[in-house]
Design a protein around this motif. Structure first.
Motif, PDB file in Angstrom:
ATOM      1  N   LEU A 281       0.955  -1.129  -0.092  1.00  0.00           N
ATOM      2  CA  LEU A 281       0.039  -0.120  -0.096  1.00  0.00           C
ATOM      3  C   LEU A 281       0.873   1.200  -0.043  1.00  0.00           C
ATOM      4  CD1 LEU A 281      -2.210  -2.193   0.936  1.00  0.00           C
ATOM      5  CD2 LEU A 281      -3.179  -0.376   2.006  1.00  0.00           C
ATOM      6  N   TRP A 295      -2.613   6.677   3.995  1.00  0.00           N
ATOM      7  CA  TRP A 295      -3.276   5.384   4.654  1.00  0.00           C
ATOM      8  C   TRP A 295      -4.332   5.996   5.334  1.00  0.00           C
ATOM      9  CZ3 TRP A 295      -0.455   0.529   6.983  1.00  0.00           C
ATOM     10  CH2 TRP A 295       0.316   0.028   5.995  1.00  0.00           C
ATOM     11  N   LEU A 298      -6.963   5.893   2.649  1.00  0.00           N
ATOM     12  CA  LEU A 298      -7.312   4.570   2.232  1.00  0.00           C
ATOM     13  C   LEU A 298      -8.362   3.703   3.284  1.00  0.00           C
ATOM     14  CD1 LEU A 298      -3.803   3.166   0.696  1.00  0.00           C
ATOM     15  CD2 LEU A 298      -5.758   4.106  -0.610  1.00  0.00           C
ATOM     16  N   ALA A 303      -9.298   0.008   1.224  1.00  0.00           N
ATOM     17  CA  ALA A 303      -7.603  -0.145   0.652  1.00  0.00           C
ATOM     18  C   ALA A 303      -7.461  -0.386  -0.651  1.00  0.00           C
ATOM     19  CB  ALA A 303      -7.155  -1.268   1.389  1.00  0.00           C
ATOM     20  N   ASN A 306      -5.646   2.065  -3.198  1.00  0.00           N
ATOM     21  CA  ASN A 306      -4.274   1.984  -3.496  1.00  0.00           C
ATOM     22  C   ASN A 306      -3.960   1.707  -5.079  1.00  0.00           C
ATOM     23  OD1 ASN A 306      -1.414   2.006  -2.656  1.00  0.00           O
ATOM     24  ND2 ASN A 306      -1.511  -0.116  -3.205  1.00  0.00           N
ATOM     25  N   CYS A 309      -3.912   4.915  -6.382  1.00  0.00           N
ATOM     26  CA  CYS A 309      -3.019   6.000  -5.844  1.00  0.00           C
ATOM     27  C   CYS A 309      -1.811   5.646  -6.677  1.00  0.00           C
ATOM     28  CB  CYS A 309      -3.048   5.632  -4.415  1.00  0.00           C
ATOM     29  SG  CYS A 309      -4.317   6.385  -3.487  1.00  0.00           S
ATOM     30  N   LYS A 343      -3.833  12.268  -3.459  1.00  0.00           N
ATOM     31  CA  LYS A 343      -5.253  12.028  -3.151  1.00  0.00           C
ATOM     32  C   LYS A 343      -5.959  12.870  -4.354  1.00  0.00           C
ATOM     33  CE  LYS A 343      -6.498  13.087   1.068  1.00  0.00           C
ATOM     34  NZ  LYS A 343      -6.216  13.565   2.491  1.00  0.00           N
TER      35      LYS A 343
END
Length: 366
Positions: A281, A295, A298, A303, A306, A309, A343
């Motif tokens: 991640l 995180w 996320l 999650a 990711n 991302c 983000k």
């Protein structure tokens, strides 16, 4: 504790309707006192929005007294007594201990913040405790399967002590189950069954230890994360990671066809440059305080994001990659993470992903 159906899986990080009562509270007060009038749904939504809009306040080292509690809530982690963690520690070396020791000394070895706050001994204890927990679950599944197979061939009237025949044979069943589940060095990699330790779990565990205020907190958060959010990443064959890498290629082709084709023309698919970023991640990319902020996002919205991302980082590097005759040098190690920029780009990419592909992203790590 949040009911399972209020989790983040499947949610796109797009701000929704705000609750006036919860919006007026600071994140600190919302976590400390709980949502007004017991409005759990509104409280969770407000928590996610506050993380999206404001982030979790922390110092320059990324330390925050609030962060680990936000993570525990968003992960819907169960309450764990410290004695339960200590009991796992006191069991000594797990079957995966040698593999753990081969990895822990190099975990974020060049990060002074991590090395100053988290000792190798602490990381070894946490990973060994998790390995015991996963090993116990593995043995229990094998024993249940064997017992079920045996039970189907045995007709017997059960009493308060259970079936006499099964009770008599239970030591053998347990012995066989243990023999089936104990692994030799490196053998987890060749199986799709849930393992007890795979390479990379050390880096994935590191931010939990750094953010937590105790090993027990880090343990319950990390164990909940790998068993509920991304079990496919820690199975022996790492099938979830490989699905994630294929999705990086697929998503990049959707949001930036030119960049995708250029990388493919150079023989560079995600397997070659994104494996560590998918598995951990992005925890493999410094600086650690920025990883923690990423995180936060996320855990608030899932999650699985990711994957987007990682694509966002490629888009940020777009000009440098396209102008380089050898982009391998650029992607050998990703530039330092800037969580807010990642983000922002991720939020623009989310809108471009078709529903069927987004569903694949949501489920790829399961």
């Amino acid at each position: 504790m949040t009911p399972p159906n209020l989790g983040s899986a499947g949610r796109r990080p797009i701000p929704g309707k705000r609750s006036v009562a919860t919006d007026a509270l600071s994140l600190d007060r919302l976590i400390r006192d709980g949502p007004p009038d017991g409005d759990l749904v509104g409280g969770l939504e407000a928590t996610r929005l506050k993380i999206l809009d404001q982030g979790i306040k922390s110092d320059s080292d990324g330390m925050s007294p609030l962060r680990i509690y936000v993570w525990l809530i968003l992960l819907n982690a169960p309450v764990l007594e410290t004695d339960s963690y200590l009991a796992l520690i006191h069991r000594g070396a797990s079957p995966a201990y040698s593999k753990i020791r081969n990895d822990t000394f190099r975990t974020l070895a060049t990060d002074p913040l991590f090395r100053r706050r988290v000792s190798e001994a602490s990381l070894i204890r946490l990973l060994n405790a998790v390995a015991w927990k996963l090993n116990d679950a593995k043995e229990e599944r094998a024993a249940d399967k064997l017992a079920s197979s045996t039970n189907s061939k045995v007709t017997n009237t059960a009493n308060v002590h259970g079936s006499p025949e099964l009770s008599t044979s239970s030591p053998a069943i347990k012995s066989r189950a243990r023999a089936l589940t104990l692994t030799t060095e490196g053998s987890d990699v060749a199986t799709s069954e849930p393992g007890t330790y795979v390479q990379g779990m050390n880096v994935l565990a590191a931010p939990f230890l750094y953010a937590a205020r105790s090993e027990a907190e880090a343990f319950v958060a990390f164990h909940r994360f790998i068993t509920n959010e991304c079990p496919g990443y820690v199975r022996g064959a790492m099938d979830g990671v490989h699905k994630g890498l294929a999705l990086v290629d697929k998503v990049l082709a959707i949001v930036d066809p030119k960049l995708s084709l250029y990388l493919l023309s150079k023989g560079m698919n995600a397997e070659l440059y994104a494996f560590p970023s998918v598995l951990t991640l992005c925890a493999c990319t410094p600086p650690l305080p920025e990883v923690l902020r990423l995180w936060d996002f996320l855990f608030a919205y899932g999650a699985h994001l990711n994957i987007l991302c990682i694509v966002a980082q490629l888009v940020i590097l777009r000009n440098a990659i396209l102008n380089s005759p050898s982009p391998t040098k650029i992607l050998r190690s990703f530039p330092p993470i800037q969580a807010e920029m990642v983000k922002e780009v991720t939020l623009t990419l989310v809108k471009k992903i078709p529903d069927d592909v987004y569903s694949e992203i949501v489920s790829h790590a399961k």
